[in-house]
Design a protein around this motif. Sequence first.
Motif, PDB file in Angstrom:
ATOM      1  N   ASP A  66      50.171  33.952  41.106  1.00 46.99           N
ATOM      2  CA  ASP A  66      49.351  35.069  40.643  1.00 46.99           C
ATOM      3  C   ASP A  66      48.143  35.289  41.537  1.00 46.99           C
ATOM      4  O   ASP A  66      47.771  36.420  41.852  1.00 46.99           O
ATOM      5  N   ARG A  67      47.515  34.213  41.948  1.00 45.92           N
ATOM      6  CA  ARG A  67      46.334  34.327  42.816  1.00 45.92           C
ATOM      7  C   ARG A  67      46.708  34.917  44.170  1.00 45.92           C
ATOM      8  O   ARG A  67      46.047  35.821  44.678  1.00 45.92           O
ATOM      9  N   ALA A  68      47.789  34.411  44.764  1.00 46.14           N
ATOM     10  CA  ALA A  68      48.227  34.925  46.063  1.00 46.14           C
ATOM     11  C   ALA A  68      48.640  36.384  45.962  1.00 46.14           C
ATOM     12  O   ALA A  68      48.305  37.212  46.824  1.00 46.14           O
ATOM     13  N   PHE A  69      49.356  36.725  44.889  1.00 47.67           N
ATOM     14  CA  PHE A  69      49.812  38.104  44.702  1.00 47.67           C
ATOM     15  C   PHE A  69      48.624  39.050  44.546  1.00 47.67           C
ATOM     16  O   PHE A  69      48.602  40.153  45.098  1.00 47.67           O
ATOM     17  N   GLU A  70      47.628  38.627  43.807  1.00 46.29           N
ATOM     18  CA  GLU A  70      46.417  39.439  43.635  1.00 46.29           C
ATOM     19  C   GLU A  70      45.736  39.681  44.978  1.00 46.29           C
ATOM     20  O   GLU A  70      45.277  40.784  45.271  1.00 46.29           O
ATOM     21  N   PHE A  71      45.671  38.652  45.802  1.00 42.48           N
ATOM     22  CA  PHE A  71      45.019  38.775  47.112  1.00 42.48           C
ATOM     23  C   PHE A  71      45.745  39.775  48.003  1.00 42.48           C
ATOM     24  O   PHE A  71      45.133  40.683  48.572  1.00 42.48           O
ATOM     25  N   TYR A  72      47.059  39.625  48.124  1.00 42.77           N
ATOM     26  CA  TYR A  72      47.814  40.462  49.058  1.00 42.77           C
ATOM     27  C   TYR A  72      48.010  41.891  48.560  1.00 42.77           C
ATOM     28  O   TYR A  72      48.201  42.801  49.367  1.00 42.77           O
ATOM     29  N   GLU A 191      35.001  38.642  52.202  1.00 43.39           N
ATOM     30  CA  GLU A 191      34.545  37.381  51.603  1.00 43.39           C
ATOM     31  C   GLU A 191      33.862  37.624  50.258  1.00 43.39           C
ATOM     32  O   GLU A 191      34.053  36.854  49.305  1.00 43.39           O
ATOM     33  N   ALA A 192      33.077  38.699  50.161  1.00 43.93           N
ATOM     34  CA  ALA A 192      32.383  38.999  48.904  1.00 43.93           C
ATOM     35  C   ALA A 192      33.375  39.359  47.803  1.00 43.93           C
ATOM     36  O   ALA A 192      33.239  38.914  46.657  1.00 43.93           O
ATOM     37  N   GLU A 193      34.382  40.176  48.143  1.00 42.98           N
ATOM     38  CA  GLU A 193      35.378  40.574  47.152  1.00 42.98           C
ATOM     39  C   GLU A 193      36.174  39.369  46.663  1.00 42.98           C
ATOM     40  O   GLU A 193      36.452  39.235  45.462  1.00 42.98           O
ATOM     41  N   CYS A 194      36.543  38.487  47.583  1.00 44.02           N
ATOM     42  CA  CYS A 194      37.319  37.306  47.191  1.00 44.02           C
ATOM     43  C   CYS A 194      36.471  36.335  46.371  1.00 44.02           C
ATOM     44  O   CYS A 194      36.963  35.725  45.418  1.00 44.02           O
ATOM     45  N   ALA A 195      35.207  36.196  46.728  1.00 39.83           N
ATOM     46  CA  ALA A 195      34.317  35.336  45.949  1.00 39.83           C
ATOM     47  C   ALA A 195      34.172  35.882  44.533  1.00 39.83           C
ATOM     48  O   ALA A 195      34.160  35.121  43.557  1.00 39.83           O
ATOM     49  N   ARG A 196      34.082  37.203  44.403  1.00 45.32           N
ATOM     50  CA  ARG A 196      33.984  37.829  43.092  1.00 45.32           C
ATOM     51  C   ARG A 196      35.204  37.533  42.235  1.00 45.32           C
ATOM     52  O   ARG A 196      35.113  37.388  41.013  1.00 45.32           O
ATOM     53  N   ARG A 197      36.363  37.397  42.881  1.00 50.13           N
ATOM     54  CA  ARG A 197      37.608  37.126  42.172  1.00 50.13           C
ATOM     55  C   ARG A 197      37.874  35.626  42.007  1.00 50.13           C
ATOM     56  O   ARG A 197      38.918  35.233  41.502  1.00 50.13           O
ATOM     57  N   GLY A 198      36.957  34.798  42.464  1.00 48.98           N
ATOM     58  CA  GLY A 198      37.134  33.356  42.341  1.00 48.98           C
ATOM     59  C   GLY A 198      38.032  32.756  43.405  1.00 48.98           C
ATOM     60  O   GLY A 198      38.460  31.604  43.285  1.00 48.98           O
ATOM     61  N   MET A 199      38.325  33.508  44.466  1.00 46.81           N
ATOM     62  CA  MET A 199      39.173  33.019  45.563  1.00 46.81           C
ATOM     63  C   MET A 199      38.286  32.336  46.602  1.00 46.81           C
ATOM     64  O   MET A 199      38.051  32.844  47.710  1.00 46.81           O
ATOM     65  N   THR A 200      37.773  31.172  46.258  1.00 49.57           N
ATOM     66  CA  THR A 200      36.777  30.507  47.086  1.00 49.57           C
ATOM     67  C   THR A 200      37.332  29.970  48.403  1.00 49.57           C
ATOM     68  O   THR A 200      36.571  29.628  49.300  1.00 49.57           O
ATOM     69  N   GLN A 201      38.651  29.888  48.514  1.00 46.54           N
ATOM     70  CA  GLN A 201      39.261  29.392  49.742  1.00 46.54           C
ATOM     71  C   GLN A 201      39.201  30.426  50.861  1.00 46.54           C
ATOM     72  O   GLN A 201      39.323  30.076  52.035  1.00 46.54           O
ATOM     73  N   VAL A 202      39.020  31.698  50.522  1.00 45.31           N
ATOM     74  CA  VAL A 202      39.017  32.752  51.535  1.00 45.31           C
ATOM     75  C   VAL A 202      37.691  32.714  52.284  1.00 45.31           C
ATOM     76  O   VAL A 202      36.654  33.170  51.794  1.00 45.31           O
ATOM     77  N   TYR A 240      39.732  34.381  62.823  1.00 49.68           N
ATOM     78  CA  TYR A 240      40.652  33.637  61.977  1.00 49.68           C
ATOM     79  C   TYR A 240      40.012  33.435  60.610  1.00 49.68           C
ATOM     80  O   TYR A 240      38.788  33.271  60.489  1.00 49.68           O
ATOM     81  N   CYS A 241      40.863  33.417  59.575  1.00 49.60           N
ATOM     82  CA  CYS A 241      40.386  33.344  58.200  1.00 49.60           C
ATOM     83  C   CYS A 241      41.449  32.639  57.362  1.00 49.60           C
ATOM     84  O   CYS A 241      42.639  32.875  57.551  1.00 49.60           O
ATOM     85  N   LYS A 242      41.037  31.793  56.452  1.00 50.53           N
ATOM     86  CA  LYS A 242      41.978  31.169  55.529  1.00 50.53           C
ATOM     87  C   LYS A 242      42.208  32.095  54.333  1.00 50.53           C
ATOM     88  O   LYS A 242      41.280  32.708  53.819  1.00 50.53           O
ATOM     89  N   GLY A 243      43.477  32.174  53.892  1.00 50.14           N
ATOM     90  CA  GLY A 243      43.808  32.949  52.708  1.00 50.14           C
ATOM     91  C   GLY A 243      43.565  32.146  51.446  1.00 50.14           C
ATOM     92  O   GLY A 243      43.148  30.983  51.503  1.00 50.14           O
ATOM     93  N   PRO A 244      43.841  32.709  50.278  1.00 49.39           N
ATOM     94  CA  PRO A 244      43.543  32.041  49.014  1.00 49.39           C
ATOM     95  C   PRO A 244      44.363  30.781  48.774  1.00 49.39           C
ATOM     96  O   PRO A 244      43.987  29.932  47.973  1.00 49.39           O
ATOM     97  N   GLU A 245      45.490  30.639  49.456  1.00 50.71           N
ATOM     98  CA  GLU A 245      46.329  29.448  49.314  1.00 50.71           C
ATOM     99  C   GLU A 245      46.142  28.477  50.474  1.00 50.71           C
ATOM    100  O   GLU A 245      46.896  27.512  50.616  1.00 50.71           O
ATOM    101  N   GLY A 246      45.145  28.745  51.319  1.00 50.16           N
ATOM    102  CA  GLY A 246      44.919  27.908  52.489  1.00 50.16           C
ATOM    103  C   GLY A 246      45.737  28.339  53.681  1.00 50.16           C
ATOM    104  O   GLY A 246      45.682  27.706  54.740  1.00 50.16           O
ATOM    105  N   GLU A 247      46.527  29.426  53.546  1.00 43.45           N
ATOM    106  CA  GLU A 247      47.344  29.905  54.654  1.00 43.45           C
ATOM    107  C   GLU A 247      46.457  30.484  55.753  1.00 43.45           C
ATOM    108  O   GLU A 247      45.370  30.981  55.497  1.00 43.45           O
ATOM    109  N   GLN A 248      46.955  30.408  56.989  1.00 49.53           N
ATOM    110  CA  GLN A 248      46.173  30.891  58.126  1.00 49.53           C
ATOM    111  C   GLN A 248      46.382  32.382  58.324  1.00 49.53           C
ATOM    112  O   GLN A 248      47.505  32.853  58.516  1.00 49.53           O
ATOM    113  N   LEU A 249      45.288  33.140  58.259  1.00 43.30           N
ATOM    114  CA  LEU A 249      45.319  34.569  58.514  1.00 43.30           C
ATOM    115  C   LEU A 249      44.503  34.894  59.752  1.00 43.30           C
ATOM    116  O   LEU A 249      43.650  34.106  60.174  1.00 43.30           O
TER     117      LEU A 249
END
Length: 314
Positions: A66-72, A191-202, A240-249
């Motif tokens: 669910d978290r990954a799907f929300e991100f993408y 980064e701000a949008e992901c932090a707002r959603r609790g996706m602290t890994q991004v 380079y940026c880490k995604g919500p699951e730690g994947e490399q973006l």
Amino acid sequence: MTTTPHENGETNRRQALQAAGATLAAGMASNTASAAQTAGSNRNTAPLGARLQGVQHFGVTVQNMDRAFEFYTQVLGGTEIMRDGDFKGEAIHFTILADQEILARERGIDPRTIGVPDLRGASQRLDVRFVQFENVVIELLQYRDAGQPMGTGDSWAEPRDHMSPAYPRSMHICFYIRDDVDFDRFITDLEAECARRGMTQVKANRTVTVRTEAERQAAPASTHSMKIHEGQSDGWSLIYCKGPEGEQLEFVQVLGPAQRNLPSRWSAADRWSQAGDERSVAGSSRPGRRLGRGQHAGLHPCARHRTYHPASPG
């Protein structure tokens, strides 16, 4: 219902893409039919590359679906095109995991200790969702315990600890930022949008030396992207940026000489992607509205890559 200029622009853009896709598909179908007539029964004896249609998708195994799907989809703006799941049984187990089963047997160890789920015995299940970014499809995969509802909770296996992109077999997915977008602001907003959603890994990297998370956060916005000003890559910006699951973006923007140096096929694809695009950057609240399309997927040269049809998740 009254439509907004943004919605009209989005509709026009989709229609233009569909028209371009239909034209391309018609041309491909014509070429394919012609090639089929020429090749005839020789298709199966042709060089391997001649038997491929191209890359079908790129897959990312996630910890939380669910978290990954929300991100993408909600953050980056991708579109879900298919989902399936609850895959179990001998066929799917060995289709995906036979090499790991053999490795565990050769080493005399329990397959579970090297991250092999029990799809064969149905103790674990596999779920998949496909998300499209116009010219690229990303498959999200989650291996979960059988008692865990689809799309909820964490994966059966623990995520890997070592995520340096320098490791052989490491992959990354690259997104193409539109020409008229401020790259550094995009990263700030992402980064701000992901932090707002609790996706602290991004978390995106910085282009200067940072030794702590506090230093990374304190780095000025001008360090949010590396801008190249020489050689064939003159005009290329990236981070380079880490995604919500730690994947490399990776996120890139290609302007100036670098844009002119790209192969003509890329330029044509850009024209299709941007046709009818009337988006307003000022009116776009999500970072995904400022993305063009999937740019490329990176694979360390020591790794192997396999693609599968959606009917055979992998």
